[in-house]
Design a protein around this motif. Structure first.
Motif, mmCIF file in Angstrom:
data_model
loop_
_atom_site.group_PDB
_atom_site.id
_atom_site.type_symbol
_atom_site.label_atom_id
_atom_site.label_comp_id
_atom_site.label_asym_id
_atom_site.label_seq_id
_atom_site.Cartn_x
_atom_site.Cartn_y
_atom_site.Cartn_z
ATOM 1 N N ILE A 335 6.261 -13.781 -6.036
ATOM 2 C CA ILE A 335 6.576 -12.355 -5.586
ATOM 3 C C ILE A 335 5.130 -11.665 -5.960
ATOM 4 O O ILE A 335 4.686 -12.094 -7.140
ATOM 5 N N GLU A 336 4.609 -10.789 -5.237
ATOM 6 C CA GLU A 336 3.438 -9.895 -5.543
ATOM 7 C C GLU A 336 3.929 -8.573 -5.508
ATOM 8 O O GLU A 336 4.470 -7.968 -4.369
ATOM 9 N N SER A 337 3.647 -7.615 -6.290
ATOM 10 C CA SER A 337 3.947 -6.298 -6.126
ATOM 11 C C SER A 337 2.496 -5.409 -6.442
ATOM 12 O O SER A 337 1.592 -6.109 -7.182
ATOM 13 N N ARG A 338 2.389 -4.666 -5.319
ATOM 14 C CA ARG A 338 1.021 -4.124 -5.239
ATOM 15 C C ARG A 338 0.998 -2.715 -6.226
ATOM 16 O O ARG A 338 2.009 -1.990 -5.937
ATOM 17 N N LEU A 339 0.273 -2.769 -6.990
ATOM 18 C CA LEU A 339 0.453 -1.249 -8.039
ATOM 19 C C LEU A 339 -0.843 -0.540 -7.451
ATOM 20 O O LEU A 339 -1.906 -0.648 -7.344
ATOM 21 N N TYR A 340 -0.078 0.619 -6.925
ATOM 22 C CA TYR A 340 -0.984 1.687 -6.202
ATOM 23 C C TYR A 340 -1.118 2.814 -7.053
ATOM 24 O O TYR A 340 -0.308 3.131 -7.846
ATOM 25 N N ALA A 341 -2.177 3.680 -6.927
ATOM 26 C CA ALA A 341 -2.665 4.864 -7.551
ATOM 27 C C ALA A 341 -1.944 5.764 -6.715
ATOM 28 O O ALA A 341 -2.798 6.553 -5.925
ATOM 29 N N GLU A 342 -0.712 6.083 -6.638
ATOM 30 C CA GLU A 342 0.063 6.876 -6.087
ATOM 31 C C GLU A 342 1.137 7.249 -6.670
ATOM 32 O O GLU A 342 1.876 6.461 -7.027
ATOM 33 N N ASP A 343 1.741 8.594 -6.431
ATOM 34 C CA ASP A 343 2.734 9.230 -7.147
ATOM 35 C C ASP A 343 4.005 8.934 -6.290
ATOM 36 O O ASP A 343 4.316 9.876 -5.504
ATOM 37 N N PRO A 344 4.936 8.187 -6.643
ATOM 38 C CA PRO A 344 6.122 7.937 -6.148
ATOM 39 C C PRO A 344 7.071 9.387 -6.059
ATOM 40 O O PRO A 344 7.689 9.639 -5.319
ATOM 41 N N TYR A 345 6.792 10.176 -7.147
ATOM 42 C CA TYR A 345 7.601 11.291 -7.321
ATOM 43 C C TYR A 345 7.188 12.435 -6.504
ATOM 44 O O TYR A 345 7.700 13.464 -6.191
ATOM 45 N N ARG A 346 5.906 12.055 -5.851
ATOM 46 C CA ARG A 346 5.419 13.142 -4.729
ATOM 47 C C ARG A 346 5.161 12.628 -3.423
ATOM 48 O O ARG A 346 4.071 12.683 -3.023
ATOM 49 N N ASN A 347 6.144 11.856 -3.101
ATOM 50 C CA ASN A 347 6.250 11.246 -1.780
ATOM 51 C C ASN A 347 4.938 10.369 -1.863
ATOM 52 O O ASN A 347 4.353 10.279 -0.621
ATOM 53 N N PHE A 348 4.688 9.763 -2.782
ATOM 54 C CA PHE A 348 3.734 8.548 -2.912
ATOM 55 C C PHE A 348 2.237 9.077 -2.362
ATOM 56 O O PHE A 348 1.534 8.379 -1.605
ATOM 57 N N LEU A 349 1.913 10.261 -2.726
ATOM 58 C CA LEU A 349 0.591 10.744 -2.473
ATOM 59 C C LEU A 349 -0.461 10.370 -3.519
ATOM 60 O O LEU A 349 -0.008 9.932 -4.503
ATOM 61 N N PRO A 350 -1.692 9.903 -2.855
ATOM 62 C CA PRO A 350 -2.652 9.275 -3.496
ATOM 63 C C PRO A 350 -2.887 10.058 -4.967
ATOM 64 O O PRO A 350 -2.887 11.337 -4.894
ATOM 65 N N SER A 351 -3.368 9.484 -6.027
ATOM 66 C CA SER A 351 -3.641 10.087 -7.360
ATOM 67 C C SER A 351 -4.879 9.380 -7.725
ATOM 68 O O SER A 351 -5.252 8.289 -7.561
#
Length: 667
Positions: A335-351
């Motif tokens: 399994i691979e999970s991509r860790l993104y710099a995006e805020d899931p609590y703000r509709n996944f907007l970039p951070s």
């Protein structure tokens, strides 16, 4: 034999290539922009060359600057990673002309398969099943609407030179086709320097399954099994796995053989990926071929034991593959999970921002036989820039079977600490616990269907809530004991720590009693249930293991004011542990209301305002486009939530804004 590799890329993929090159005894050269001067790939490489300003259009995708770096360092080969110049035929041709080995496919294959329109035609000619669509170039939005109507909605609008979800939109009607066409063109030009667009039928209830191929320059092409990449958000992959929980052996073989046939038809060598859409009856349709290493290649490496980067280097050096198709075995599950710099609590907007804490789980083989691997290009104290892709790391786990691999991933996510930026770790944890994902009943619509209103965190069920209440109580008790030790004994009196507590998070209260014992804290709830909790947590630690009734869980802990913030399995709660008397008084305290921003449009992420679509005094309708923000190479359209009148526009196109800065006000 290749002696020195220049990596024409950055971040985690540059670090990944350096690791294999180092293992093979090959020297490496990193290139870097102003923004990456202190990046991890620069530190890891044997040499590093500065190539320009932060924007990739002025550094990483400028062919002449890469050629200058090659000449300066004497590199005899280039690995392009993925993105940037990895599928740029002009770059491969320039290297060939300069006598530099390109660690990738031949120029002809890049031209044929890298262009999605051409690849569709070639696939059809080769007898590969393809999705209905318009393969010709589309001049403008009017023609896009006309073609979409002829194909039949829904349709997928895609950049011909695209990848990674960039330049891609789904349209369900004429208005969305018109808007999606222009947005796709803009994103494609910004990301790839190529704004050609094509349209194809969007297959409903699809699975995204891709075949990894590997070929040498001696005519051998193999397929190395498949990857399931159906967990996507905004057409960007989030979680991948290998093999697919959906395919049977017959379908796997058929897809693999078609992928090999297509590869041979274009004289392919090196690694590549043939992507398919698969429906519920296991009918599969060719989507595209990516003539490069894929982001999700680690899961294939984990189930096959084949280092794909090493094979790319050996093939580029003229070596024949040392194994055949019959020797490719799929072992276990990854399994691979991509860790993104995006805020899931703000509709996944970039951070963006500084990584004030970055502590991945320990890699390697675990006591239960599972494996943890983390491919990353960042470090604690480093910066996440607005100029590049928001991916921070790729966390991978392997185990003998799918459920065990998912459980290993859940634990690894629990142990992964990231602070300073918004990130999607809690969302990844939530997916791992989702019944539909665990059962394998997934499609590319999984996120849209299961999280239709976005992600707001996982609400603890009763069992989880009690575990977190027990953890909070043990943390609180430890803090109280520490305070008692510090205060010491006054006269003959020592501070007395109570046993009865009330734990509150959200609107729930848990009354309990704590008794110490040799095997840990015994926590008794009001209904008589007892949790025996042992822990290694010490004040100041941000993560700890708790053994609750014999089961180990890893919890992230932060002391915030008088509360205790606990994060576990996608849950994020702030607990207050109080004596019964204080808890009763706290219940009488008034609640602070958040400020009213209903008449404001605030910038949801750090970015650049590319368009302002309305003016002061204008009447707007719900759903109307108000402005567009570009961040991390993606365009984000901001729409009106309700009907109203624009009172004031505070910024103009071209302005760089921080998160929550005012864009406009409404009457």
């Amino acid at each position: 034999m290749i002696q020195k590799i220049l990596i024409a890329n950055r971040g985690e993929i540059a670090c990944r290539v350096i690791k294999t090159a180092r293992k093979m005894g090959i020297r490496t050269v990193a290139v870097y922009s102003d923004a990456d001067r202190n990046a991890l790939h620069v530190e890891m490489a044997d040499e590093a060359v500065h190539i320009g300003p932060a924007p990739s259009s002025q550094s990483y995708i400028v062919i002449d600057k890469i050629l200058e770096a090659i000449k300066e360092t004497g590199a005899d080969a280039v690995h392009p990673g993925y993105g940037f110049l990895s599928e740029n035929a002009a770059f491969a041709e320039a290297l060939e002309k300069a006598g530099i080995a390109f660690i990738g496919p031949p120029v002809g294959a890049i031209k044929a398969m890298g262009d999605k329109i051409t690849s569709k035609k070639l696939a059809a000619e080769a007898g590969v099943s393809t999705v209905p669509g318009h393969m010709g170039l589309i001049a403008d939005a009017d023609e896009a609407v006309k073609i979409a109507g002829e194909i039949g909605y829904p349709v997928m609008i895609k950049a011909s030179a695209g990848g990674g979800g960039k330049g891609m939109r789904i349209a369900w009607n004429d208005a969305e086709a018109r808007e999606g066409f222009q947005s796709s063109k803009n994103e494609a030009k910004a990301s790839f320097g190529d704004d050609r667009i094509f349209i194809e039928k969007f297959v409903t209830q699809p699975r995204h399954i891709e075949i990894q191929v590997l070929g040498d320059t001696h005519g051998t092409v193999l397929y190395l099994g498949e990857r399931e990449c159906s967990i996507q958000r905004r057409n960007q992959k989030v979680i991948e796995e290998a093999p697919s929980p959906f395919l049977d052996e017959a379908t796997r073989r058929a897809m693999g053989e078609q992928a090999v046939a297509l590869s041979k038809a274009v004289g392919y060598h090196s690694v590549g990926t043939v992507e398919f859409i698969v429906d519920g009856d296991r009918n599969f349709y060719f989507l595209e071929m990516n003539t490069r290493l894929q982001v999700e290649h680690p899961v294939t490496e984990l189930i096959t034991g084949i280092d794909l980067v090493e094979q790319m280097i050996r093939v580029a050096g003229g070596e024949a593959l040392a194994f055949g198709q019959d020797e490719v075995k799929l072992n276990g599950w990854a399994i691979e999970s991509r860790l993104y710099a995006e805020d899931p609590y703000r509709n996944f907007l970039p951070s963006i921002g500084r990584l004030s804490r970055y502590r991945p789980p320990v890699e390697g083989v675990k006591a239960d036989g599972s494996i943890v691997r983390n491919d990353t290009g960042v470090f604690e104290g480093g910066e996440i820039s607005m100029y590049y892709d928001p991916m921070v790391a790729k966390l991978c786990t392997w185990a003998p079977d799918r459920v065990t691999a998912i459980d290993a991933m859940s634990k690894a996510l629990d142990d992964f600490e990231v602070e300073g930026i918004g990130h999607n770790l809690p969302f990844l944890s939530a997916v791992m616990q989702h019944d539909r994902f665990r059962s394998g009943r997934i499609t590319t619509a999984f996120i849209a269907e299961e999280f239709p209103d976005g992600f707001h965190g996982v609400v603890p069920d009763e069992g989880s809530a009690r575990k977190l209440a027990a953890v909070a109580t043990v943390v609180h008790q430890t803090m109280q004991e520490r305070a008692a030790q510090i205060s010491g004994t006054i006269g003959n009196h020592r501070r007395v720590i109570g046993q009865d507590w009330v734990v509150r998070f959200g609107d729930a209260d848990y009354a309990l009693t704590l008794d110490g014992a040799a095997d840990g804290a015994h926590i008794r709830f009001g209904d008589g249930a007892v949790f025996v909790v042992a822990s290694d947590w010490k004040p100041g630690s941000s993560h700890a293991m708790f053994t609750i009734n014999g089961t180990d869980i890893g919890v992230k802990i932060d002391l915030v004011g008088t509360g205790i913030r606990l994060r576990w399995r996608g849950m994020d709660v702030r607990a207050h542990v109080r004596s019964p008397r204080v808890a009763a008084l706290a219940g009488l305290m008034p609640k602070k209301l958040p400020p009213d921003t209903s008449k404001m449009l605030l910038c949801p992420m750090p970015g650049v305002i590319t368009t302002i679509a309305v003016a002061a005094g204008e009447t707007i309708e719900a759903g109307q486009t108000l402005a567009t923000v570009e961040a991390m190479k993606m365009e984000n359209i901001l729409r009106a939530e309700r009907q109203g009148v624009v009172k004031r526009v505070a910024v103009s196109a071209g302005a760089s804004l921080a998160v929550d800065e005012l864009i406009m006000e409404f009457e």
